[in-house]
Design an enzyme around this catalytic site. Structure first.
Site, PDB file in Angstrom:
ATOM      1  N   GLY A  30       0.812  -0.720   0.126  1.00 15.82           N
ATOM      2  CA  GLY A  30      -0.067  -0.090  -0.110  1.00 15.82           C
ATOM      3  C   GLY A  30       0.830   1.617   0.174  1.00 15.82           C
ATOM      4  O   GLY A  30       2.084   1.356  -0.123  1.00 15.82           O
ATOM      5  N   ASP A  31       0.293   2.349   0.561  1.00 14.53           N
ATOM      6  CA  ASP A  31       0.957   3.868   0.243  1.00 14.53           C
ATOM      7  C   ASP A  31       0.645   4.646   1.942  1.00 14.53           C
ATOM      8  O   ASP A  31      -0.705   4.500   1.590  1.00 14.53           O
ATOM      9  CB  ASP A  31       0.237   4.440  -0.778  1.00 14.53           C
ATOM     10  N   PHE A  32       2.183   4.794   2.848  1.00 13.02           N
ATOM     11  CA  PHE A  32       1.601   5.178   3.302  1.00 13.02           C
ATOM     12  C   PHE A  32       0.980   6.447   3.211  1.00 13.02           C
ATOM     13  O   PHE A  32       0.401   7.326   4.774  1.00 13.02           O
ATOM     14  CB  PHE A  32       2.725   4.947   4.802  1.00 13.02           C
ATOM     15  N   HIS A  92      13.074  10.334   7.184  1.00 16.26           N
ATOM     16  CA  HIS A  92      13.947  11.223   6.437  1.00 16.26           C
ATOM     17  C   HIS A  92      14.272  11.639   5.529  1.00 16.26           C
ATOM     18  O   HIS A  92      14.941  12.325   4.566  1.00 16.26           O
ATOM     19  CB  HIS A  92      15.486  11.226   6.834  1.00 16.26           C
TER      20      HIS A  92
END
Length: 341
Positions: free
Chosen positions: A232-234, A251
């Site tokens: 998925g995509d955070f 970072h």
């Protein structure tokens, strides 16, 4: 009349020469890694001719590479023909659990190399140079189209994680934690070390779909029934958990993107749960170490940054979190936060 350079000035001159030609060393090490010199010498394949035959390289160029590697302390030779690897070279062996081979390859490959060639422009504009160098929005979009480089980069992150995972697992208290989710965790080395330290802990990796197979391949070690992977995509959402671990994640991103990631974690954090950020902490100005150089790497490659503790606190506050603990873990700091009441 010949001018004699004072000893101090001569030392500075030599030091600056080493800095200016540092990229020559980088590409020499890359070749040593790509052509498996550490493994060949360890197996007794110790001449340029034999290595060239095994790697399909030019024999004379291979001899010159070996000679230069010897001058860098990567190997020794008594007769100029037969070579022996040093402990420094062994850090490039493929089967060493702390190997830096893939890191040496990925950092000197086009994905990183070409944006770094534009580094002054990153300083001038304050923007990363991946788009200018590769035509992609970010380095992760580039990797999605260059899977060989993506694989080396993922493996290099796993190598670095393996060397620090035990330190992180030792200081991160997982008693009473039901599920620890390694967000952006690639192969999941950190969460798997935590699971080995706590046999009651279930763990998982949440990462981009093309990265998840690296974690799938790491399900062994008797952890199969307790280890899960989710693609998925955070930036959109994350699965629920009562401990999120974000190692070398924040970072990569600017402050607004970091807050978005942290808010998504907070939104699905089980009541009483924690978020553990694992990153370098920038120290006082002039303090030596990897963090200041890594900060410039983030400037050039991602638009992110390394941060001081006060900067992490600002991110937490903006995301509705409060810092509760900071613990050193090898070269990193484990910074824990909970939802602000």
């Amino acid at each position: 009349m010949t001018t004699v350079r004072p000893p101090a000035a001569a030392h500075d001159y030599e030091r600056m020469m080493a800095m200016v030609t540092g990229f020559w060393v980088t590409q020499t090490v890359r070749a040593a890694a790509l052509y498996n010199l550490a493994d060949h010498l360890a197996a007794g394949t110790d001449t340029a001719e034999a290595i060239a035959g095994a790697e399909s390289t030019d024999p004379d160029a291979t001899r010159r590479l070996l000679r230069t590697c010897a001058s860098l302390g990567l190997m020794t030779s008594q007769d100029g023909r037969h070579f022996t690897g040093t402990p420094l070279l062994s850090t490039l062996q493929q089967d060493d659990p702390h190997s830096l081979r893939h890191f040496a390859i990925s950092q000197s490959a086009p994905g990183h190399w070409l944006p770094w060639g534009r580094f002054p422009e990153a300083v001038r504009t304050g923007r990363h140079q991946v788009t200018a160098a590769h035509g992609e929005a970010n380095i992760f979009d580039y990797f999605a189209k260059h899977l060989d480089e993506a694989s080396s980069f993922t493996e290099s992150m796993s190598n670095l994680s393996r060397s620090s995972a035990l330190d992180i697992a030792a200081v991160l208290d997982t008693r009473g934690v039901t599920l620890a989710l390694d967000v952006g965790g690639a192969g999941g080395d950190v969460v798997r070390a935590m699971m080995r330290a706590n046999p009651e802990l279930d763990g998982g990796v949440f990462d981009l779909p093309h990265i998840v197979p690296a974690a799938e391949a790491a399900k062994a070690e008797g952890l199969e029934g307790r280890f899960t992977t989710v693609g998925g995509d955070f930036f959109e959402s994350v699965p629920p958990a009562d401990l999120y671990v974000l190692k070398y994640v924040l970072h990569d991103w600017d402050d607004a993107e970091c807050v978005r990631i942290l808010r998504n974690c907070r939104a699905h954090l089980v009541e009483g749960g924690r978020i553990a950020v694992v990153d370098h902490l920038v120290g006082d100005t002039g303090q030596p170490g990897l963090a200041p150089l890594m900060d410039l790497n983030m400037l050039d490659m991602t638009g992110g940054r390394e941060r001081q503790l006060t900067e992490f606190d600002a991110l937490f506050t903006a995301a509705g979190l409060s810092r509760v603990k900071v613990t050193p873990a090898g070269a990193f700091a484990v910074i824990e936060a909970r939802a602000t009441p």
